[in-house]
Design an enzyme around this catalytic site. Sequence first.
Site, PDB file in Angstrom:
ATOM      1  N   ASP A 107       3.869  -0.219 -15.855  1.00 21.69           N
ATOM      2  CA  ASP A 107       2.736   0.437 -16.498  1.00 21.69           C
ATOM      3  C   ASP A 107       1.447  -0.293 -16.143  1.00 21.69           C
ATOM      4  O   ASP A 107       1.469  -1.467 -15.771  1.00 21.69           O
ATOM      5  CB  ASP A 107       2.911   0.433 -18.027  1.00 21.69           C
ATOM      6  CG  ASP A 107       4.112   1.250 -18.454  1.00 21.69           C
ATOM      7  OD1 ASP A 107       4.550   2.132 -17.689  1.00 21.69           O
ATOM      8  OD2 ASP A 107       4.619   0.999 -19.562  1.00 21.69           O
TER       9      ASP A 107
HETATM   10  N1  URA Z   1       9.193  -0.594 -19.617  1.00 23.74           N
HETATM   11  C1  URA Z   1       7.977  -0.179 -20.040  1.00 23.74           C
HETATM   12  O1  URA Z   1       7.847   0.385 -21.115  1.00 23.74           O
HETATM   13  N2  URA Z   1       6.926  -0.402 -19.230  1.00 23.74           N
HETATM   14  C2  URA Z   1       6.996  -1.039 -18.051  1.00 23.74           C
HETATM   15  O2  URA Z   1       5.981  -1.233 -17.381  1.00 23.74           O
HETATM   16  C3  URA Z   1       8.265  -1.474 -17.634  1.00 23.74           C
HETATM   17  C4  URA Z   1       9.353  -1.235 -18.427  1.00 23.74           C
END
Ligand code: URA
Length: 238
Positions: A107
Amino acid sequence: MSSLCGLSIVNYLTICYYNHKKVHQLIKKRIIVVNGRTVRTPKEKVAETDEVTINGGKTAYQKCHYFLMNKPKGVLSTTENRSQRTVISLLDPQDRYQGIVPVGRLDKDTTDLLLLTNDGQLNHELLAPNKHVAKIYHAKIAGVADSNTVKTFATGMTLGDGTKLKTVTFNVLKQDVENGSSEIEIEISEGKYHQIKRMFSAVGMEVVELERVSMGKLRLPDDLKRGEYVEIDVDEIK
Ligand code: URA
């Protein structure tokens, strides 16, 4: 840095050109030709000096590159975006090889370990659900994660939209009951969309910071600062 990857036709074409599935489709269509001979099987071997054409168009053999990046916050792990910075824009221009992509997505606000490569075969192997490559994250949580949370996650929970998750290993590193916060380490073997955030949201907690610590055997070098990257050898991954 080893410069040559495996040289099946699939390996050859998943460096820069196509993903795994697409190469198999092209083989079925019988439009890949090596030195004048039509390729009929994904096992077909290709040498660096061979002439490989797709539908008559020439291809050029490319080297595989592997970059280990300490991803900062605020950067998208996509290849292109008109208005926002991407992890590719953090690479020096001479390192932006054709076909370089991040292996899986983090993310925008998730930090730390991200592998980038133009080796489509390796990318496929690291992400394929049946390969179960373990990814370890550290997270700061708004909420008190305790043994009940551990149990819920350990039995393989189902998210609100019906997504069934595999079991995860989960350790509580710190717990502050007064302030309602925790720090945890979590190991997952899949990479579902916003997986960790959605898991905690399903038990009424929020992930406020998320760092990826490892992927398989890969870890960031201690001295690699956020936003920096190093080129590594494929052997370090395998
Ligand atoms: N899980 C999430 O919620 N976000 C990420 O960036 C990676 C794993």
